[in-house]
Write a protein that holds these residues in place. Sequence first.
Motif, PDB file in Angstrom:
ATOM      1  N   GLY A  28      47.429  58.648  91.607  1.00 22.63           N
ATOM      2  CA  GLY A  28      48.818  58.994  91.905  1.00 22.63           C
ATOM      3  C   GLY A  28      49.831  58.349  90.996  1.00 22.63           C
ATOM      4  O   GLY A  28      51.037  58.653  91.077  1.00 22.63           O
ATOM      5  N   SER A  29      49.404  57.453  90.128  1.00 26.18           N
ATOM      6  CA  SER A  29      50.333  56.797  89.211  1.00 26.18           C
ATOM      7  C   SER A  29      50.572  57.677  87.987  1.00 26.18           C
ATOM      8  O   SER A  29      49.787  58.575  87.669  1.00 26.18           O
ATOM      9  N   TRP A  30      51.665  57.385  87.286  1.00 25.05           N
ATOM     10  CA  TRP A  30      52.017  58.139  86.086  1.00 25.05           C
ATOM     11  C   TRP A  30      51.658  57.309  84.853  1.00 25.05           C
ATOM     12  O   TRP A  30      52.016  56.126  84.759  1.00 25.05           O
ATOM     13  N   ARG A  31      50.978  57.951  83.913  1.00 28.90           N
ATOM     14  CA  ARG A  31      50.541  57.275  82.698  1.00 28.90           C
ATOM     15  C   ARG A  31      51.294  57.825  81.507  1.00 28.90           C
ATOM     16  O   ARG A  31      51.367  59.044  81.310  1.00 28.90           O
ATOM     17  N   ARG A  32      51.837  56.923  80.695  1.00 28.67           N
ATOM     18  CA  ARG A  32      52.584  57.330  79.510  1.00 28.67           C
ATOM     19  C   ARG A  32      51.615  57.638  78.375  1.00 28.67           C
ATOM     20  O   ARG A  32      50.755  56.820  78.034  1.00 28.67           O
ATOM     21  N   LEU A  33      51.733  58.837  77.791  1.00 27.87           N
ATOM     22  CA  LEU A  33      50.908  59.223  76.654  1.00 27.87           C
ATOM     23  C   LEU A  33      51.586  58.930  75.328  1.00 27.87           C
ATOM     24  O   LEU A  33      50.912  58.723  74.311  1.00 27.87           O
ATOM     25  N   GLY A  34      52.925  58.922  75.311  1.00 33.23           N
ATOM     26  CA  GLY A  34      53.657  58.661  74.075  1.00 33.23           C
ATOM     27  C   GLY A  34      55.077  59.157  74.165  1.00 33.23           C
ATOM     28  O   GLY A  34      55.518  59.696  75.190  1.00 33.23           O
ATOM     29  N   GLY A  35      55.806  58.997  73.060  1.00 31.74           N
ATOM     30  CA  GLY A  35      57.188  59.409  73.027  1.00 31.74           C
ATOM     31  C   GLY A  35      57.364  60.849  72.595  1.00 31.74           C
ATOM     32  O   GLY A  35      56.482  61.452  71.978  1.00 31.74           O
ATOM     33  N   LEU A  36      58.524  61.404  72.946  1.00 31.57           N
ATOM     34  CA  LEU A  36      58.851  62.780  72.602  1.00 31.57           C
ATOM     35  C   LEU A  36      59.465  62.824  71.217  1.00 31.57           C
ATOM     36  O   LEU A  36      60.453  62.130  70.937  1.00 31.57           O
ATOM     37  N   GLY A  37      58.892  63.643  70.336  1.00 29.05           N
ATOM     38  CA  GLY A  37      59.418  63.767  68.983  1.00 29.05           C
ATOM     39  C   GLY A  37      60.427  64.899  68.871  1.00 29.05           C
ATOM     40  O   GLY A  37      60.896  65.454  69.864  1.00 29.05           O
ATOM     41  N   GLN A  38      60.725  65.242  67.645  1.00 24.22           N
ATOM     42  CA  GLN A  38      61.695  66.298  67.368  1.00 24.22           C
ATOM     43  C   GLN A  38      61.013  67.665  67.341  1.00 24.22           C
ATOM     44  O   GLN A  38      60.137  67.906  66.515  1.00 24.22           O
ATOM     45  N   GLY A  39      61.393  68.537  68.243  1.00 20.15           N
ATOM     46  CA  GLY A  39      60.922  69.926  68.217  1.00 20.15           C
ATOM     47  C   GLY A  39      59.513  70.113  68.754  1.00 20.15           C
ATOM     48  O   GLY A  39      59.303  70.764  69.779  1.00 20.15           O
ATOM     49  N   TRP A  40      58.532  69.527  68.083  1.00 22.98           N
ATOM     50  CA  TRP A  40      57.117  69.744  68.449  1.00 22.98           C
ATOM     51  C   TRP A  40      56.426  68.400  68.554  1.00 22.98           C
ATOM     52  O   TRP A  40      56.425  67.606  67.616  1.00 22.98           O
ATOM     53  N   THR A  41      55.852  68.142  69.730  1.00 24.14           N
ATOM     54  CA  THR A  41      55.160  66.878  69.954  1.00 24.14           C
ATOM     55  C   THR A  41      53.773  67.166  70.504  1.00 24.14           C
ATOM     56  O   THR A  41      53.622  67.935  71.464  1.00 24.14           O
ATOM     57  N   GLU A  42      52.740  66.540  69.900  1.00 19.49           N
ATOM     58  CA  GLU A  42      51.389  66.671  70.444  1.00 19.49           C
ATOM     59  C   GLU A  42      50.784  65.284  70.564  1.00 19.49           C
ATOM     60  O   GLU A  42      50.783  64.510  69.597  1.00 19.49           O
ATOM     61  N   LEU A  43      50.249  64.990  71.757  1.00 20.68           N
ATOM     62  CA  LEU A  43      49.742  63.657  72.047  1.00 20.68           C
ATOM     63  C   LEU A  43      48.320  63.744  72.586  1.00 20.68           C
ATOM     64  O   LEU A  43      47.988  64.648  73.374  1.00 20.68           O
ATOM     65  N   ALA A  44      47.487  62.823  72.171  1.00 14.11           N
ATOM     66  CA  ALA A  44      46.112  62.764  72.667  1.00 14.11           C
ATOM     67  C   ALA A  44      46.106  62.227  74.089  1.00 14.11           C
ATOM     68  O   ALA A  44      46.844  61.284  74.422  1.00 14.11           O
ATOM     69  N   ALA A  45      45.260  62.821  74.941  1.00 13.09           N
ATOM     70  CA  ALA A  45      45.134  62.361  76.326  1.00 13.09           C
ATOM     71  C   ALA A  45      43.797  61.673  76.569  1.00 13.09           C
ATOM     72  O   ALA A  45      43.601  61.053  77.619  1.00 13.09           O
ATOM     73  N   SER A  46      42.860  61.820  75.633  1.00 12.47           N
ATOM     74  CA  SER A  46      41.592  61.092  75.663  1.00 12.47           C
ATOM     75  C   SER A  46      40.789  61.301  76.933  1.00 12.47           C
ATOM     76  O   SER A  46      40.112  60.395  77.431  1.00 12.47           O
ATOM     77  N   GLY A  47      40.880  62.485  77.507  1.00 15.60           N
ATOM     78  CA  GLY A  47      40.058  62.816  78.663  1.00 15.60           C
ATOM     79  C   GLY A  47      40.564  62.310  79.994  1.00 15.60           C
ATOM     80  O   GLY A  47      39.854  62.429  81.005  1.00 15.60           O
ATOM     81  N   VAL A  48      41.770  61.732  80.053  1.00 17.65           N
ATOM     82  CA  VAL A  48      42.301  61.257  81.319  1.00 17.65           C
ATOM     83  C   VAL A  48      42.409  62.419  82.308  1.00 17.65           C
ATOM     84  O   VAL A  48      42.811  63.523  81.942  1.00 17.65           O
ATOM     85  N   ARG A  49      42.038  62.161  83.554  1.00 19.16           N
ATOM     86  CA  ARG A  49      42.117  63.202  84.579  1.00 19.16           C
ATOM     87  C   ARG A  49      43.518  63.199  85.183  1.00 19.16           C
ATOM     88  O   ARG A  49      44.025  62.150  85.619  1.00 19.16           O
ATOM     89  N   ALA A  50      44.138  64.378  85.208  1.00 20.99           N
ATOM     90  CA  ALA A  50      45.521  64.474  85.663  1.00 20.99           C
ATOM     91  C   ALA A  50      45.757  65.828  86.316  1.00 20.99           C
ATOM     92  O   ALA A  50      44.999  66.782  86.115  1.00 20.99           O
ATOM     93  N   ASP A  51      46.828  65.889  87.105  1.00 21.03           N
ATOM     94  CA  ASP A  51      47.173  67.159  87.747  1.00 21.03           C
ATOM     95  C   ASP A  51      48.629  67.549  87.544  1.00 21.03           C
ATOM     96  O   ASP A  51      49.090  68.553  88.079  1.00 21.03           O
ATOM     97  N   ALA A  52      49.383  66.754  86.773  1.00 18.64           N
ATOM     98  CA  ALA A  52      50.789  67.089  86.531  1.00 18.64           C
ATOM     99  C   ALA A  52      51.268  66.403  85.253  1.00 18.64           C
ATOM    100  O   ALA A  52      50.701  65.395  84.808  1.00 18.64           O
ATOM    101  N   MET A  53      52.344  66.966  84.676  1.00 15.60           N
ATOM    102  CA  MET A  53      52.995  66.401  83.494  1.00 15.60           C
ATOM    103  C   MET A  53      54.476  66.250  83.777  1.00 15.60           C
ATOM    104  O   MET A  53      55.042  66.998  84.577  1.00 15.60           O
ATOM    105  N   ARG A  54      55.109  65.293  83.103  1.00 15.81           N
ATOM    106  CA  ARG A  54      56.560  65.171  83.207  1.00 15.81           C
ATOM    107  C   ARG A  54      57.112  64.472  81.975  1.00 15.81           C
ATOM    108  O   ARG A  54      56.387  63.801  81.239  1.00 15.81           O
ATOM    109  N   LEU A  55      58.416  64.646  81.773  1.00 13.88           N
ATOM    110  CA  LEU A  55      59.171  63.906  80.754  1.00 13.88           C
ATOM    111  C   LEU A  55      60.096  62.935  81.462  1.00 13.88           C
ATOM    112  O   LEU A  55      60.735  63.291  82.457  1.00 13.88           O
ATOM    113  N   VAL A  56      60.185  61.731  80.937  1.00 13.77           N
ATOM    114  CA  VAL A  56      61.067  60.705  81.502  1.00 13.77           C
ATOM    115  C   VAL A  56      61.935  60.150  80.382  1.00 13.77           C
ATOM    116  O   VAL A  56      61.425  59.824  79.305  1.00 13.77           O
TER     117      VAL A  56
END
Length: 313
Positions: A28-56
């Motif tokens: 139930g905790s939120w894990r930070r994958l990385g920062g948001l870049g300009q326009g297009w951002t792609e971040l590795a998740a390394s197989g972490v199990r998750a059921d939702a995404m968000r921007l903070v």
Amino acid sequence: MRPLDKVTVLSGPGPHSSASVQVRTEDGSWRRLGGLGQGWTELAASGVRADAMRLVWAQGAEPPAVHEMVPWFADAPAARMKLDRTTVDAEIGGRPVRVEAELEATRADAARGRMSAKAPKGIEAKTPGRVVLQRGGRLTAAVEISVPKDTPSGEYTVPVGFTVDGRTVRQQVTVRAYPRTTGQDLALGAAATSSADETDDFPASAVSDGDPSTRWSSPAEDGSWVQVDLGREERIGKVVLRWQDAYASGYRIMTSADGRTWSTAAVVRDGRGGTEQIRMDAPGTRYLRVQGVERATKYGYSLFSVEAFPVAD
């Protein structure tokens, strides 16, 4: 919860250095994958199990304009495959038939794989072999299936697969192998009868009189039929039906040597009207019947012609 490979965020221009991309994990905790870049951002998740995404983003910071957030799942096949048809008719000793496979990459990376088709004895199948799909890309690849001249009539199953990184997506093609036929219509001029005619203006004889303007029409009953007497036993390889607007969505082609004992030579469950060709291998056929099973309209069945073609020697 599903394992994530990567996440992609498409955002508008602006100062997003204070925004972060997070996913909700199994506890139930939120894990930070990385920062948001300009326009297009792609971040590795390394197989972490998750059921939702968000921007903070930081308090007081201007929220980014977000166009799309895409999770790429690690447990998904690297590609999808869909065949344009899973049943084909192939003439024995004839030209190859073509089945088209639509391939689609479903991961964040390009899909480099190999197509295969395991044809059983008596059937030949060719694929492009190695195929490369760009990220998010689609392409159409052809599978060519042929039946050598000495192959017996019948149905054969050809498994088609696309393998990427050791995982294979599969579909099967049913190949109905039929003998070559001649161009002589044995039903032309043959005596014809039916279960019933709608009126005297639409008699059974119209299906074999050679006149494209006349037609047989039945009462509005699913079980209606029309048949022709070929005069002697023949080996029939193809029947051509030319329907008026009132056609059958389901029907059978029945054959008999004596007009009393009948066999089913072909079953059609998805009739579409117009001109339909039905392949078979039906030796010992003197009587040939189109047996209605289900009407496509509220009217009876209506046929301009029933044509029967023999197997070539």
